[in-house]
Design a protein around this motif. Sequence first.
Motif, mmCIF file in Angstrom:
data_model
loop_
_atom_site.group_PDB
_atom_site.id
_atom_site.type_symbol
_atom_site.label_atom_id
_atom_site.label_comp_id
_atom_site.label_asym_id
_atom_site.label_seq_id
_atom_site.Cartn_x
_atom_site.Cartn_y
_atom_site.Cartn_z
ATOM 1 N N ALA A 165 0.841 -1.197 0.000
ATOM 2 C CA ALA A 165 0.000 0.000 0.000
ATOM 3 C C ALA A 165 0.881 1.254 0.000
ATOM 4 O O ALA A 165 2.080 1.195 0.282
ATOM 5 N N GLY A 166 0.283 2.370 -0.261
ATOM 6 C CA GLY A 166 1.002 3.643 -0.307
ATOM 7 C C GLY A 166 1.104 4.339 1.036
ATOM 8 O O GLY A 166 1.602 5.463 1.106
ATOM 9 N N SER A 167 0.639 3.685 2.096
ATOM 10 C CA SER A 167 0.717 4.261 3.444
ATOM 11 C C SER A 167 0.936 3.137 4.457
ATOM 12 O O SER A 167 0.828 1.961 4.112
ATOM 13 N N ALA A 168 1.209 3.513 5.692
ATOM 14 C CA ALA A 168 1.438 2.522 6.744
ATOM 15 C C ALA A 168 0.184 1.675 6.958
ATOM 16 O O ALA A 168 -0.938 2.189 6.929
ATOM 17 N N LYS A 169 0.375 0.385 7.150
ATOM 18 C CA LYS A 169 -0.731 -0.546 7.365
ATOM 19 C C LYS A 169 -0.331 -1.573 8.419
ATOM 20 O O LYS A 169 0.848 -1.791 8.689
ATOM 21 N N SER A 170 -1.336 -2.221 8.982
ATOM 22 C CA SER A 170 -1.143 -3.343 9.894
ATOM 23 C C SER A 170 -1.791 -4.572 9.264
ATOM 24 O O SER A 170 -2.661 -4.451 8.401
ATOM 25 N N PHE A 171 -1.366 -5.733 9.708
ATOM 26 C CA PHE A 171 -1.834 -6.987 9.120
ATOM 27 C C PHE A 171 -2.214 -7.975 10.209
ATOM 28 O O PHE A 171 -1.521 -8.080 11.226
ATOM 29 N N LEU A 172 -3.300 -8.691 9.990
ATOM 30 C CA LEU A 172 -3.732 -9.799 10.832
ATOM 31 C C LEU A 172 -3.734 -11.040 9.947
ATOM 32 O O LEU A 172 -4.361 -11.045 8.884
ATOM 33 N N VAL A 173 -3.003 -12.078 10.372
ATOM 34 C CA VAL A 173 -2.845 -13.274 9.550
ATOM 35 C C VAL A 173 -3.288 -14.501 10.339
ATOM 36 O O VAL A 173 -2.855 -14.698 11.480
ATOM 37 N N GLN A 174 -4.168 -15.289 9.735
ATOM 38 C CA GLN A 174 -4.595 -16.560 10.328
ATOM 39 C C GLN A 174 -3.753 -17.672 9.736
ATOM 40 O O GLN A 174 -3.709 -17.861 8.521
ATOM 41 N N VAL A 175 -3.076 -18.417 10.622
ATOM 42 C CA VAL A 175 -2.248 -19.549 10.215
ATOM 43 C C VAL A 175 -2.928 -20.833 10.684
ATOM 44 O O VAL A 175 -3.245 -20.972 11.862
ATOM 45 N N ASP A 176 -3.178 -21.733 9.749
ATOM 46 C CA ASP A 176 -3.751 -23.044 10.073
ATOM 47 C C ASP A 176 -2.636 -24.085 10.079
ATOM 48 O O ASP A 176 -1.881 -24.187 9.103
ATOM 49 N N PHE A 177 -2.526 -24.827 11.166
ATOM 50 C CA PHE A 177 -1.610 -25.961 11.247
ATOM 51 C C PHE A 177 -2.418 -27.216 10.943
ATOM 52 O O PHE A 177 -3.505 -27.399 11.486
ATOM 53 N N THR A 178 -1.874 -28.067 10.074
ATOM 54 C CA THR A 178 -2.578 -29.299 9.693
ATOM 55 C C THR A 178 -1.671 -30.508 9.877
ATOM 56 O O THR A 178 -0.445 -30.402 9.792
ATOM 57 N N ASP A 179 -2.307 -31.661 10.117
ATOM 58 C CA ASP A 179 -1.538 -32.902 10.247
ATOM 59 C C ASP A 179 -1.341 -33.537 8.873
ATOM 60 O O ASP A 179 -1.734 -32.968 7.853
ATOM 61 N N ARG A 180 -0.752 -34.727 8.850
ATOM 62 C CA ARG A 180 -0.444 -35.403 7.571
ATOM 63 C C ARG A 180 -1.679 -35.635 6.714
ATOM 64 O O ARG A 180 -1.608 -35.628 5.494
ATOM 65 N N SER A 181 -2.819 -35.861 7.345
ATOM 66 C CA SER A 181 -4.039 -36.146 6.595
ATOM 67 C C SER A 181 -4.729 -34.879 6.098
ATOM 68 O O SER A 181 -5.732 -34.948 5.409
ATOM 69 N N GLY A 182 -4.189 -33.709 6.480
ATOM 70 C CA GLY A 182 -4.799 -32.443 6.078
ATOM 71 C C GLY A 182 -5.806 -31.914 7.074
ATOM 72 O O GLY A 182 -6.410 -30.872 6.844
ATOM 73 N N LYS A 183 -5.979 -32.614 8.177
ATOM 74 C CA LYS A 183 -6.913 -32.169 9.212
ATOM 75 C C LYS A 183 -6.311 -31.001 9.987
ATOM 76 O O LYS A 183 -5.163 -31.046 10.418
ATOM 77 N N ARG A 184 -7.093 -29.934 10.148
ATOM 78 C CA ARG A 184 -6.642 -28.776 10.910
ATOM 79 C C ARG A 184 -6.539 -29.158 12.383
ATOM 80 O O ARG A 184 -7.504 -29.620 12.980
ATOM 81 N N VAL A 185 -5.347 -28.950 12.964
ATOM 82 C CA VAL A 185 -5.123 -29.318 14.359
ATOM 83 C C VAL A 185 -4.923 -28.106 15.258
ATOM 84 O O VAL A 185 -4.940 -28.237 16.490
ATOM 85 N N ASP A 186 -4.751 -26.924 14.683
ATOM 86 C CA ASP A 186 -4.630 -25.698 15.471
ATOM 87 C C ASP A 186 -4.777 -24.499 14.548
ATOM 88 O O ASP A 186 -4.509 -24.596 13.341
ATOM 89 N N VAL A 187 -5.198 -23.385 15.115
ATOM 90 C CA VAL A 187 -5.325 -22.118 14.397
ATOM 91 C C VAL A 187 -4.681 -21.041 15.260
ATOM 92 O O VAL A 187 -4.940 -20.969 16.457
ATOM 93 N N VAL A 188 -3.849 -20.219 14.634
ATOM 94 C CA VAL A 188 -3.160 -19.154 15.350
ATOM 95 C C VAL A 188 -3.316 -17.852 14.567
ATOM 96 O O VAL A 188 -3.236 -17.853 13.336
ATOM 97 N N LEU A 189 -3.534 -16.756 15.271
ATOM 98 C CA LEU A 189 -3.592 -15.433 14.659
ATOM 99 C C LEU A 189 -2.360 -14.648 15.077
ATOM 100 O O LEU A 189 -1.986 -14.658 16.254
ATOM 101 N N VAL A 190 -1.722 -13.985 14.108
ATOM 102 C CA VAL A 190 -0.577 -13.127 14.398
ATOM 103 C C VAL A 190 -0.810 -11.763 13.761
ATOM 104 O O VAL A 190 -1.553 -11.644 12.781
ATOM 105 N N THR A 191 -0.184 -10.748 14.330
ATOM 106 C CA THR A 191 -0.293 -9.399 13.775
ATOM 107 C C THR A 191 1.088 -8.834 13.500
ATOM 108 O O THR A 191 2.059 -9.149 14.189
#
Length: 82
Positions: A22-48
């Motif tokens: 962007a052309g100005s200062a911004k902040s970001f919120l990102v959702q990270v999904d952790f998955t196991d070998r089968s693709g099943k979501r085992v945890d969700v974490v939000l970072v900024t």
Amino acid sequence: MGTPATERDGRTTVVVTVDNTAGSAKSFLVQVDFTDRSGKRVDVVLVTVSGLAAGDSGQATARSTHDLGGEVTAKVARAVRY
């Protein structure tokens, strides 16, 4: 998105990098999904990443909320710029 790593306490971490196009200062919120070998979501974490100047990059580390065990992958599920 970096490669997930298991810390000594059993928690999984991964580094998330964001670019402010962007052309100005911004902040970001990102959702990270952790998955196991089968693709099943085992945890969700939000970072900024806050107050990132225009054209800059920043990083945050997503850390699982518990010991996930076994092989784990991580992906960005959602990202919001505000």
